[in-house]
Design a protein around this motif. Structure first.
Motif: not given
Length: 314
Positions: A127-128, A97-99, A220-221, A130, A143
Motif C-alpha cells: 500500500t502507498d 511496503t509501497s505497491v 497516482s502509480s 504509511n 519505506r
C-alpha cells in the motif's frame, strides 16, 4: 486469570475496537468483547469506555495496559527461547511496503522467503499509505524516505536516485531536451500528488535548478507511470530501482545522466524499519537479516541480488 483474556484486551486497546482485534485474530468481535468483559469482572473495574462508535481506555485501563504489555512480551520471549532449537521461525510475519517497491523489489524474493522460512506465514501489505506499525501489528516496513521515523529502528538498505527517462521512440519523435530548462516545454508524465506534479529539481555541482513541469497525464502509480513512459507518452521522473532494468535493456533512456533529479528531496534511501522495543522476536530478526543480505547496497535495477555470504542462523 485467563491469559487469552489479557491478550485480547491488549489487542483491542491497541487496535481501538473489538472488530479490528477480531479481524486480526480471525474470530468474532463478540468473543473479544466477552473476553474483555470477563477480565473487567475479574478485576472489578472498567478498562475500556465503549460507545456505539468509539472505544477508549479508562484511566485504570491505561495503567493496567502499561503493566500487562511488558509481561505479555516477556512471555513471548520465553516461548521463543524455549523454541530456539528450531532452525526456522514460526507464526505470522506482517510486512508492509509501497505497491511499486513491493512488486518490483519484494515479490521476486517471496519464493526464497517461502523456501527459507517454510513454517512462517507471510502477510504482505502493499500500500502507498504509511501504516502505523503498532496499530496494524506490522513487524517490518520497507519505506523510501530521507530518514526513518525517530520511534522506529531503521536500517539503510540503499541510496535511491531518480532519473528523467523516456522511451527511444519518444526521443526520436520529439527530440531530447538538451538542458533542464527545456524540460518545461516537453510533455511530462507526472505523479498525481501536489508536491510531485508541478516541478522537478535538477542538481549538478551543488547548483539546483527548479524547473516547472506540466503534462496531460497525471498518474497516482509509479508502475503505471513507468508503463506510460515505455509507451512513449512523455518524460517521466522515476527511481532507479524501478527503471534500472529498462535502462539496461534500452527500453528507457536516462535523459540527464549527469544530474541528480527529484520532485521533493534529493537524499532519499530505501529503509528497513521495525518497532523499537527491548525484545525483537526471532521471526523479525531472521527476516531482517534475510532482507538485508539481499537488498543492502543493491545496485540500480538489481535490488534482489544473491547474498554475498551464507545465511546465518538465529
Amino acid at each position: 486469570m485467563d491469559l487469552s483474556h489479557l491478550r485480547l484486551f491488549a489487542r483491542a486497546a491497541r487496535r481501538g475496537s473489538f472488530a479490528a482485534a477480531a479481524r486480526d485474530l480471525d474470530m468474532d468481535a463478540s468473543a473479544v468483547s466477552r473476553a474483555v468483559a470477563a477480565l473487567e469482572a475479574e478485576l472489578g473495574t472498567r478498562l475500556l469506555h465503549r460507545t456505539t462508535r468509539t472505544m477508549a481506555l479508562t484511566e485504570a485501563g491505561q495503567a493496567y495496559l502499561a503493566r500487562v504489555e511488558p509481561l505479555l512480551e516477556e512471555l513471548d520471549r520465553a516461548r521463543d527461547e524455549v523454541a530456539s532449537a528450531r532452525s526456522e521461525p514460526v507464526g505470522t510475519l506482517r510486512l508492509t511496503t509501497s505497491v511499486a517497491f513491493g512488486e518490483t523489489c519484494l515479490m521476486p524474493l517471496v519464493p526464497q522467503m517461502r523456501a527459507r522460512f517454510p513454517r512462517l506465514k507471510l502477510d504482505l501489505l502493499l500500500t502507498d499509505a504509511n501504516l502505523d506499525l503498532a496499530a496494524e501489528r506490522i513487524d517490518i516496513a520497507l519505506r523510501l524516505a530521507p530518514e526513518p521515523q525517530a520511534e522506529l529502528v531503521g536500517v539503510k538498505l540503499f541510496q535511491t536516485r531518480y532519473r528523467v527517462v523516456a522511451s527511444p521512440a519518444y526521443l526520436d519523435r520529439a527530440g531530447a531536451p538538451a538542458t533542464p530548462a527545456e524540460v518545461q516545454a516537453c510533455p511530462a508524465i507526472v505523479f498525481a500528488l501536489p508536491d510531485f506534479r508541478s516541478r522537478w529539481l535538477f542538481r549538478r555541482d551543488g547548483r539546483v535548478e527548479d524547473v516547472p513541469v506540466s503534462g496531460a497525464l497525471a498518474i497516482s502509480s509509479g508502475l503505471a507511470i513507468r508503463h506510460a513512459a515505455l509507451e512513449g507518452l512523455g518524460l517521466a521522473l522515476l527511481p532507479d530501482w524501478l527503471v534500472g532494468p529498462d535502462m539496461a535493456a534500452g527500453a528507457l533512456v536516462d535523459v540527464f545522466p549527469a544530474y541528480e533529479v527529484t520532485a521533493t528531496t534529493f537524499d532519499t534511501a530505501a529503509w528497513l524499519l521495525y518497532a523499537s522495543r527491548q525484545y525483537v522476536p526471532k521471526k523479525v530478526r531472521l527476516m531482517t537479516q534475510f532482507l538485508r543480505e539481499r537488498l543492502t547496497g543493491a545496485p540500480a535495477g538489481s535490488p534482489t541480488r544473491t547474498p554475498a555470504r551464507p545465511q546465518g542462523g538465529s
